[in-house]
Design a protein around this motif. Sequence first.
Motif, PDB file in Angstrom:
ATOM      1  N   ILE A  57      27.389  12.145  14.226  1.00  0.00           N
ATOM      2  CA  ILE A  57      26.733  13.193  13.469  1.00  0.00           C
ATOM      3  C   ILE A  57      25.832  12.547  12.425  1.00  0.00           C
ATOM      4  CG2 ILE A  57      27.119  15.079  11.823  1.00  0.00           C
ATOM      5  CD1 ILE A  57      29.631  15.737  13.389  1.00  0.00           C
ATOM      6  N   THR A  58      24.627  13.046  12.355  1.00  0.00           N
ATOM      7  CA  THR A  58      23.712  12.567  11.332  1.00  0.00           C
ATOM      8  C   THR A  58      23.778  13.536  10.160  1.00  0.00           C
ATOM      9  OG1 THR A  58      22.283  11.695  13.049  1.00  0.00           O
ATOM     10  CG2 THR A  58      21.341  11.898  10.856  1.00  0.00           C
ATOM     11  N   LEU A  59      24.123  13.030   9.016  1.00  0.00           N
ATOM     12  CA  LEU A  59      24.274  13.894   7.847  1.00  0.00           C
ATOM     13  C   LEU A  59      22.916  14.329   7.299  1.00  0.00           C
ATOM     14  CD1 LEU A  59      27.063  12.053   5.801  1.00  0.00           C
ATOM     15  CD2 LEU A  59      27.345  13.832   7.506  1.00  0.00           C
ATOM     16  N   CYS A  60      22.881  15.568   6.794  1.00  0.00           N
ATOM     17  CA  CYS A  60      21.680  16.032   6.116  1.00  0.00           C
ATOM     18  C   CYS A  60      21.604  15.322   4.755  1.00  0.00           C
ATOM     19  CB  CYS A  60      21.730  17.550   5.947  1.00  0.00           C
ATOM     20  SG  CYS A  60      22.848  18.096   4.657  1.00  0.00           S
ATOM     21  N   PRO A  61      20.463  15.354   4.090  1.00  0.00           N
ATOM     22  CA  PRO A  61      20.325  14.597   2.834  1.00  0.00           C
ATOM     23  C   PRO A  61      21.369  14.969   1.781  1.00  0.00           C
ATOM     24  CG  PRO A  61      18.178  15.352   3.594  1.00  0.00           C
ATOM     25  CD  PRO A  61      19.195  15.976   4.506  1.00  0.00           C
ATOM     26  N   GLU A  62      21.677  16.270   1.688  1.00  0.00           N
ATOM     27  CA  GLU A  62      22.649  16.724   0.702  1.00  0.00           C
ATOM     28  C   GLU A  62      24.035  16.131   0.986  1.00  0.00           C
ATOM     29  OE1 GLU A  62      22.981  21.020   0.551  1.00  0.00           O
ATOM     30  OE2 GLU A  62      24.882  20.798  -0.517  1.00  0.00           O
ATOM     31  N   CYS A  63      24.444  16.193   2.252  1.00  0.00           N
ATOM     32  CA  CYS A  63      25.752  15.669   2.611  1.00  0.00           C
ATOM     33  C   CYS A  63      25.776  14.147   2.550  1.00  0.00           C
ATOM     34  CB  CYS A  63      26.157  16.145   4.001  1.00  0.00           C
ATOM     35  SG  CYS A  63      26.459  17.918   4.052  1.00  0.00           S
ATOM     36  N   ALA A  64      24.655  13.528   2.849  1.00  0.00           N
ATOM     37  CA  ALA A  64      24.572  12.076   2.780  1.00  0.00           C
ATOM     38  C   ALA A  64      24.796  11.618   1.345  1.00  0.00           C
ATOM     39  CB  ALA A  64      23.215  11.601   3.286  1.00  0.00           C
ATOM     40  N   GLU A  65      24.278  12.399   0.401  1.00  0.00           N
ATOM     41  CA  GLU A  65      24.446  12.054  -1.005  1.00  0.00           C
ATOM     42  C   GLU A  65      25.909  12.194  -1.419  1.00  0.00           C
ATOM     43  OE1 GLU A  65      22.252  14.509  -3.763  1.00  0.00           O
ATOM     44  OE2 GLU A  65      23.344  13.514  -5.391  1.00  0.00           O
ATOM     45  N   LEU A  66      26.518  13.273  -0.969  1.00  0.00           N
ATOM     46  CA  LEU A  66      27.929  13.504  -1.277  1.00  0.00           C
ATOM     47  C   LEU A  66      28.792  12.395  -0.676  1.00  0.00           C
ATOM     48  CD1 LEU A  66      30.117  15.439  -2.447  1.00  0.00           C
ATOM     49  CD2 LEU A  66      30.146  16.570  -0.228  1.00  0.00           C
ATOM     50  N   GLN A  67      28.463  12.014   0.538  1.00  0.00           N
ATOM     51  CA  GLN A  67      29.238  10.973   1.208  1.00  0.00           C
ATOM     52  C   GLN A  67      29.115   9.643   0.465  1.00  0.00           C
ATOM     53  OE1 GLN A  67      27.961   8.317   3.439  1.00  0.00           O
ATOM     54  NE2 GLN A  67      29.586   8.054   4.936  1.00  0.00           N
ATOM     55  N   LYS A  68      27.893   9.340   0.050  1.00  0.00           N
ATOM     56  CA  LYS A  68      27.654   8.097  -0.672  1.00  0.00           C
ATOM     57  C   LYS A  68      28.458   8.083  -1.975  1.00  0.00           C
ATOM     58  CE  LYS A  68      23.599   6.334  -2.207  1.00  0.00           C
ATOM     59  NZ  LYS A  68      22.138   6.448  -2.320  1.00  0.00           N
ATOM     60  N   ARG A  99      32.912  17.155  -7.697  1.00  0.00           N
ATOM     61  CA  ARG A  99      34.309  17.491  -7.441  1.00  0.00           C
ATOM     62  C   ARG A  99      34.417  18.865  -6.785  1.00  0.00           C
ATOM     63  NH1 ARG A  99      39.450  16.398  -8.486  1.00  0.00           N
ATOM     64  NH2 ARG A  99      40.752  18.149  -9.110  1.00  0.00           N
ATOM     65  N   GLU A 100      33.658  19.808  -7.314  1.00  0.00           N
ATOM     66  CA  GLU A 100      33.634  21.142  -6.742  1.00  0.00           C
ATOM     67  C   GLU A 100      33.201  21.092  -5.280  1.00  0.00           C
ATOM     68  OE1 GLU A 100      34.562  24.321  -7.131  1.00  0.00           O
ATOM     69  OE2 GLU A 100      35.721  23.174  -8.606  1.00  0.00           O
ATOM     70  N   LYS A 101      32.153  20.319  -5.060  1.00  0.00           N
ATOM     71  CA  LYS A 101      31.591  20.228  -3.723  1.00  0.00           C
ATOM     72  C   LYS A 101      32.578  19.593  -2.745  1.00  0.00           C
ATOM     73  CE  LYS A 101      26.744  19.535  -3.158  1.00  0.00           C
ATOM     74  NZ  LYS A 101      25.669  18.535  -3.292  1.00  0.00           N
ATOM     75  N   ILE A 102      33.188  18.501  -3.169  1.00  0.00           N
ATOM     76  CA  ILE A 102      34.080  17.811  -2.241  1.00  0.00           C
ATOM     77  C   ILE A 102      35.328  18.655  -1.982  1.00  0.00           C
ATOM     78  CG2 ILE A 102      35.445  16.390  -3.889  1.00  0.00           C
ATOM     79  CD1 ILE A 102      33.964  14.881  -0.735  1.00  0.00           C
ATOM     80  N   ARG A 103      35.748  19.402  -2.985  1.00  0.00           N
ATOM     81  CA  ARG A 103      36.911  20.267  -2.777  1.00  0.00           C
ATOM     82  C   ARG A 103      36.612  21.351  -1.758  1.00  0.00           C
ATOM     83  NH1 ARG A 103      39.628  21.750  -8.444  1.00  0.00           N
ATOM     84  NH2 ARG A 103      40.745  23.212  -7.123  1.00  0.00           N
ATOM     85  N   GLU A 104      35.424  21.896  -1.847  1.00  0.00           N
ATOM     86  CA  GLU A 104      35.006  22.921  -0.899  1.00  0.00           C
ATOM     87  C   GLU A 104      34.975  22.331   0.519  1.00  0.00           C
ATOM     88  OE1 GLU A 104      31.295  24.603  -2.074  1.00  0.00           O
ATOM     89  OE2 GLU A 104      31.403  26.133  -0.504  1.00  0.00           O
ATOM     90  N   VAL A 105      34.401  21.145   0.613  1.00  0.00           N
ATOM     91  CA  VAL A 105      34.321  20.464   1.907  1.00  0.00           C
ATOM     92  C   VAL A 105      35.723  20.228   2.463  1.00  0.00           C
ATOM     93  CG1 VAL A 105      33.711  18.273   3.026  1.00  0.00           C
ATOM     94  CG2 VAL A 105      32.096  19.367   1.460  1.00  0.00           C
ATOM     95  N   MET A 106      36.628  19.746   1.607  1.00  0.00           N
ATOM     96  CA  MET A 106      37.967  19.408   2.084  1.00  0.00           C
ATOM     97  C   MET A 106      38.780  20.647   2.463  1.00  0.00           C
ATOM     98  SD  MET A 106      39.032  16.048   0.020  1.00  0.00           S
ATOM     99  CE  MET A 106      38.155  14.525   0.430  1.00  0.00           C
ATOM    100  N   ARG A 107      38.589  21.697   1.687  1.00  0.00           N
ATOM    101  CA  ARG A 107      39.291  22.941   2.013  1.00  0.00           C
ATOM    102  C   ARG A 107      38.893  23.432   3.400  1.00  0.00           C
ATOM    103  NH1 ARG A 107      39.211  25.142  -3.193  1.00  0.00           N
ATOM    104  NH2 ARG A 107      37.116  25.886  -2.823  1.00  0.00           N
TER     105      ARG A 107
END
Length: 139
Positions: A57-68, A99-107
């Motif tokens: 999967i190629t991450l979009c720029p927003e998700c790539a930033e979160l991943q980094k 933190r909010e973003k990653i929590r949403e992703v993990m949920r």
Amino acid sequence: MARPVDTPELARKREREAQMVSQMIALWCRGHHGGGHVVEQAGDDESVRVKLGLRTITLCPECAELQKYAIARIEHCPHMGTKTFCSACPSHCYRPAMREKIREVMRWSGPRMIRYRPITAVRHAIITVQAKRAAASDK
Ligand SMILES: [Zn+2]
């Protein structure tokens, strides 16, 4: 804040956690940002790719930033030796917005990870519940 050099075992643990968070972000990205991310394009080495099962999967720029960002937190985490997962960690090293973003992703991705990493996903769920209970009984 320098941390001591990892033992090989600790380095593996760090690596596993980084892989896990990358895969959760990849699942989220595929589910929320169009799903057109399963493309292998030669030449665009700007993009961040994550292997998920048999796909990449190629991450979009927003998700790539979160991943980094998430990887950097794991990379610098001084608690890696004692803690189990970030969700059960007492020290909150994420910036509030991240933190909010990653929590949403993990949920969202947590339950879906069972397809890809059944053992890790179940272990993760149990540990998260235990940590929440421990935190609640401290009060
Ligand atoms: Zn995305």
